[in-house]
Write an enzyme that holds these catalytic residues in place. Structure first.
Site, PDB file in Angstrom:
ATOM      1  N   VAL A  71     -29.821  33.159  52.460  1.00 24.83           N
ATOM      2  CA  VAL A  71     -28.594  32.940  53.227  1.00 24.83           C
ATOM      3  C   VAL A  71     -27.404  32.629  52.317  1.00 24.83           C
ATOM      4  CG1 VAL A  71     -27.482  31.286  54.790  1.00 24.83           C
ATOM      5  CG2 VAL A  71     -29.657  32.314  55.398  1.00 24.83           C
TER       6      VAL A  71
ATOM      7  N   LYS B 290     -32.996  31.069  38.685  1.00 23.57           N
ATOM      8  CA  LYS B 290     -32.236  31.899  39.623  1.00 23.57           C
ATOM      9  C   LYS B 290     -30.802  32.110  39.129  1.00 23.57           C
ATOM     10  CE  LYS B 290     -33.751  31.465  44.253  1.00 23.57           C
ATOM     11  NZ  LYS B 290     -33.730  30.929  45.595  1.00 23.57           N
TER      12      LYS B 290
ATOM     13  N   THR C 216     -34.660  24.473  55.024  1.00 24.49           N
ATOM     14  CA  THR C 216     -35.081  23.430  55.977  1.00 24.49           C
ATOM     15  C   THR C 216     -36.465  23.810  56.497  1.00 24.49           C
ATOM     16  OG1 THR C 216     -33.818  24.621  57.675  1.00 24.49           O
ATOM     17  CG2 THR C 216     -32.791  22.658  56.740  1.00 24.49           C
TER      18      THR C 216
ATOM     19  N   LEU D 215     -27.691  35.883  60.371  1.00 23.39           N
ATOM     20  CA  LEU D 215     -28.023  37.138  59.686  1.00 23.39           C
ATOM     21  C   LEU D 215     -29.530  37.362  59.658  1.00 23.39           C
ATOM     22  CD1 LEU D 215     -29.307  36.473  56.667  1.00 23.39           C
ATOM     23  CD2 LEU D 215     -26.944  36.043  56.089  1.00 23.39           C
TER      24      LEU D 215
ATOM     25  N   GLU E  58     -32.664  39.121  57.428  1.00 20.90           N
ATOM     26  CA  GLU E  58     -33.038  39.714  56.151  1.00 20.90           C
ATOM     27  C   GLU E  58     -33.247  41.205  56.376  1.00 20.90           C
ATOM     28  OE1 GLU E  58     -36.405  37.503  54.687  1.00 20.90           O
ATOM     29  OE2 GLU E  58     -35.278  35.635  54.782  1.00 20.90           O
TER      30      GLU E  58
ATOM     31  N   ASN F  89     -33.009  31.646  68.403  1.00 18.70           N
ATOM     32  CA  ASN F  89     -34.260  32.026  67.734  1.00 18.70           C
ATOM     33  C   ASN F  89     -35.465  31.858  68.648  1.00 18.70           C
ATOM     34  OD1 ASN F  89     -33.103  32.886  65.416  1.00 18.70           O
ATOM     35  ND2 ASN F  89     -33.876  31.263  64.091  1.00 18.70           N
TER      36      ASN F  89
ATOM     37  N   CYS G  49     -37.860  32.066  59.513  1.00 16.49           N
ATOM     38  CA  CYS G  49     -37.108  31.346  60.556  1.00 16.49           C
ATOM     39  C   CYS G  49     -37.883  31.084  61.837  1.00 16.49           C
ATOM     40  CB  CYS G  49     -35.828  32.110  60.880  1.00 16.49           C
ATOM     41  SG  CYS G  49     -34.669  32.092  59.512  1.00 16.49           S
TER      42      CYS G  49
HETATM   43  P1  NAD Z   1     -34.102  29.837  50.456  1.00 16.97           P
HETATM   44  O1  NAD Z   1     -35.319  29.022  50.237  1.00 16.97           O
HETATM   45  O2  NAD Z   1     -34.134  31.305  50.165  1.00 16.97           O
HETATM   46  O3  NAD Z   1     -32.891  29.226  49.620  1.00 16.97           O
HETATM   47  C1  NAD Z   1     -32.597  27.871  49.522  1.00 16.97           C
HETATM   48  C2  NAD Z   1     -32.049  27.597  48.128  1.00 16.97           C
HETATM   49  O4  NAD Z   1     -31.524  26.272  48.072  1.00 16.97           O
HETATM   50  C3  NAD Z   1     -33.107  27.671  47.018  1.00 16.97           C
HETATM   51  O5  NAD Z   1     -32.693  28.619  46.054  1.00 16.97           O
HETATM   52  C4  NAD Z   1     -33.134  26.250  46.446  1.00 16.97           C
HETATM   53  O6  NAD Z   1     -33.379  26.236  45.045  1.00 16.97           O
HETATM   54  C5  NAD Z   1     -31.743  25.763  46.773  1.00 16.97           C
HETATM   55  N1  NAD Z   1     -31.572  24.301  46.801  1.00 16.97           N
HETATM   56  C6  NAD Z   1     -32.341  23.368  47.415  1.00 16.97           C
HETATM   57  N2  NAD Z   1     -31.812  22.145  47.230  1.00 16.97           N
HETATM   58  C7  NAD Z   1     -30.690  22.298  46.499  1.00 16.97           C
HETATM   59  C8  NAD Z   1     -29.692  21.402  46.001  1.00 16.97           C
HETATM   60  N3  NAD Z   1     -29.741  20.076  46.247  1.00 16.97           N
HETATM   61  N4  NAD Z   1     -28.689  21.897  45.279  1.00 16.97           N
HETATM   62  C9  NAD Z   1     -28.617  23.224  45.036  1.00 16.97           C
HETATM   63  N5  NAD Z   1     -29.508  24.119  45.485  1.00 16.97           N
HETATM   64  C10 NAD Z   1     -30.524  23.658  46.211  1.00 16.97           C
HETATM   65  O7  NAD Z   1     -33.691  29.587  51.977  1.00 16.97           O
HETATM   66  P2  NAD Z   1     -32.922  30.592  52.979  1.00 16.97           P
HETATM   67  O8  NAD Z   1     -33.872  31.585  53.538  1.00 16.97           O
HETATM   68  O9  NAD Z   1     -31.664  31.069  52.335  1.00 16.97           O
HETATM   69  O10 NAD Z   1     -32.567  29.586  54.166  1.00 16.97           O
HETATM   70  C11 NAD Z   1     -31.589  28.592  54.029  1.00 16.97           C
HETATM   71  C12 NAD Z   1     -31.265  28.025  55.402  1.00 16.97           C
HETATM   72  O11 NAD Z   1     -30.701  29.051  56.232  1.00 16.97           O
HETATM   73  C13 NAD Z   1     -32.491  27.518  56.173  1.00 16.97           C
HETATM   74  O12 NAD Z   1     -32.125  26.391  56.919  1.00 16.97           O
HETATM   75  C14 NAD Z   1     -32.838  28.669  57.088  1.00 16.97           C
HETATM   76  O13 NAD Z   1     -33.501  28.241  58.259  1.00 16.97           O
HETATM   77  C15 NAD Z   1     -31.467  29.197  57.433  1.00 16.97           C
HETATM   78  N6  NAD Z   1     -31.445  30.621  57.812  1.00 16.97           N
HETATM   79  C16 NAD Z   1     -32.212  31.526  57.125  1.00 16.97           C
HETATM   80  C17 NAD Z   1     -32.157  32.876  57.477  1.00 16.97           C
HETATM   81  C18 NAD Z   1     -32.994  33.888  56.735  1.00 16.97           C
HETATM   82  O14 NAD Z   1     -33.106  35.019  57.219  1.00 16.97           O
HETATM   83  N7  NAD Z   1     -33.574  33.572  55.584  1.00 16.97           N
HETATM   84  C19 NAD Z   1     -31.322  33.301  58.519  1.00 16.97           C
HETATM   85  C20 NAD Z   1     -30.544  32.358  59.191  1.00 16.97           C
HETATM   86  C21 NAD Z   1     -30.625  31.020  58.828  1.00 16.97           C
END
Ligand code: NAD
Length: 441
Positions: A11, A35, A86, A153, A155, A211, A263
């Protein structure tokens, strides 16, 4: 505007890059040095179609950069987004807010002026008000500003979804927060995207409600598929007939092996917990969670039945292991439950996936990973189509048959027609389609 995106995952990286593409000045921050190094060297840590080009272009034009140094970027930001994970909390299914709270504390310590903190992560009702209180307690010298901006969004089509969303939801209760969010999203006005401004709790709940509703739609059609198999109806036609009704709509009515991904599983579970805690249980979603969980085991049993009830030392060739096509995300993919159960029946698994094998290899033991789809199928007794990547949609079935030892085809995505598969000499098993043959041909 100067935007900081904390969390550079599926995201954060997409949102940050798209905000940069709108013309904002964006810094993406992540704790994961590997990363950030990869991004700074021009690499992309995830597979998302089109993202590599968009990142490269915005970096080149000086609007997008990557760092691990949160403090220095927050100091002169207009808006700081929190887009960290989360996940489900181990043991009880509540959303684990550890990463969100850690990021908020770091932001609080780094702020030099009142700065808008926006939560993009999916967080339970009450979290943003909690963040407001947390910021206030940590920085009594600054009046905090918060907003909730859940992300919708998907993936695989994340860039298009971010740039042309059905709506943008913003929970913001002060004029400053509302104005800043309107400015940030102004480029979407061109496409007449509705910006919905609500209270904090409403915005948080919209995301979970959306969702959970989609997960319910999938689970509904999956149970309907089971009924179709019992009574000789065709679930694809049932779905088409239902989905043509504008009040229902055709999307999320594809029967399959159950929902997975990063999700739906964790968000349905978290909503169930929120409802129980609030004394307003969402019993329909409780049921959805249970039915979906049971479905994965049932799919392995379906494969066993298709193989005549015996998989001991049989080779099962599996095409696709990610939870859906066009992503390398393996989180809660149905394959993670189906493959170990097949192995418990004695099956030898050989599998292929265009983008997911690297991650899957860490999560699944005893699987032979094949370089090509045909390598996965070679000498197999059973072929299972588990994730409908485009590359699996037009297999030369006669060639496939010539490579296999026995001819059992289980299509868990209903990509192929029964007649064409049988014509190539297979016994065919789909999901909710009539006349499925059980037992090897
Ligand atoms: P992800 O695990 O791909 O990315 C999270 C990132 O945050 C990781 O790279 C991690 O290293 C970083 N991180 C954690 N703590 C940190 C800190 N204190 N400082 C800096 N970086 C830190 O997760 P994601 O799939 O991108 O999801 C993120 C959020 O968005 C979640 O709550 C998820 O539910 C929500 N979301 C995800 C999607 C999806 O399709 N993946 C869609 C909508 C909403």
């Amino acid at each position: 505007m100067r935007v900081v995106m904390i969390g550079t995952g599926y995201v954060g990286l997409v949102s940050g890059t798209c905000f940069a593409d709108f013309g904002h000045e964006v810094v993406c921050v992540d704790k994961n040095e590997q990363k950030i190094d990869q991004l700074n060297q021009g690499g992309i840590p995830i597979y998302e179609p089109g993202l590599d080009l968009l990142v490269a272009q915005n970096v080149k034009e000086g609007r997008l950069r990557f760092t691990t140094d949160l403090a220095s970027t927050v100091a002169d930001a207009d808006v700081v987004f929190v887009a960290v994970g989360t996940p489900s909390r181990r043991g009880d299914g509540h959303a684990d807010l550890t990463y969100v709270h850690a990021a908020v504390d770091e932001i609080a310590d780094a702020m030099t002026k009142p700065t808008l903190v926006v939560t993009k992560s999916t967080v339970p009702v009450g979290t943003n008000r909690g963040i407001f209180n947390r910021l206030k307690a940590r920085r009594p010298d600054l009046e905090p500003e918060v907003a909730s901006n859940p992300e919708f969004l998907r993936e695989g089509s994340a860039i298009e979804d971010f740039k042309r969303p059905d709506r943008v939801v913003v929970g913001a209760e002060t004029e400053m927060a509302q104005k800043l969010m309107e400015r940030l999203y102004r480029p979407l006005n061109l496409n007449r995207v509705p910006l919905m401004i609500t209270g904090l709790e409403t915005a948080e709940l919209i995301k979970y409600a959306a969702n959970a509703f989609l997960a319910t739609k999938i689970t509904f059609i999956n149970e309907m598929a089971d009924l179709c198999e019992k009574v000789g109806a065709n679930v694809q036609e049932v779905a088409r007939g239902m989905g043509s009704d504008n009040r229902i709509g055709p999307k999320f009515l594809h029967a399959g092996p159950g929902y997975g991904g990063s999700c739906f599983p964790k968000d349905t579970l978290a909503l169930v917990k929120t409802g129980q805690d609030a004394g307003a249980p969402i019993t329909i979603v409780e049921q959805v969670v249970g039915v979906n969980e049971a479905r994965k085991a049932a799919m392995a049993d379906k494969i066993l039945a298709a193989a005549g009830g015996d998989l001991q030392d049989k080779k099962v060739g599996i095409l696709g292991v990610t939870f859906k096509p066009n992503t390398d995300d393996m989180r809660d993919a149905p394959s993670l439950a189906i493959i170990p159960r097949l192995q418990s029946f004695g099956a030898k698994i050989s599998a292929h996936d265009p983008e997911g094998m690297k991650e899957a290899a860490h999560l699944l033991d005893g699987v032979t990973w094949a370089e090509t789809p045909l390598d996965a199928i070679k000498d197999a007794d059973v072929l299972v189509l588990l994730t409908e990547w485009d590359t699996y949609r037009a297999l030369d079935l006669h060639k496939v048959a010539s490579l296999m030892r026995q001819h059992v085809f289980v299509d868990l995505r209903n990509v192929y027609k029964k007649d064409e598969v049988e014509e190539a000499g297979f016994s065919f098993s789909g999901v909710g389609v009539p006349g499925t043959n059980i037992g090897p041909a």
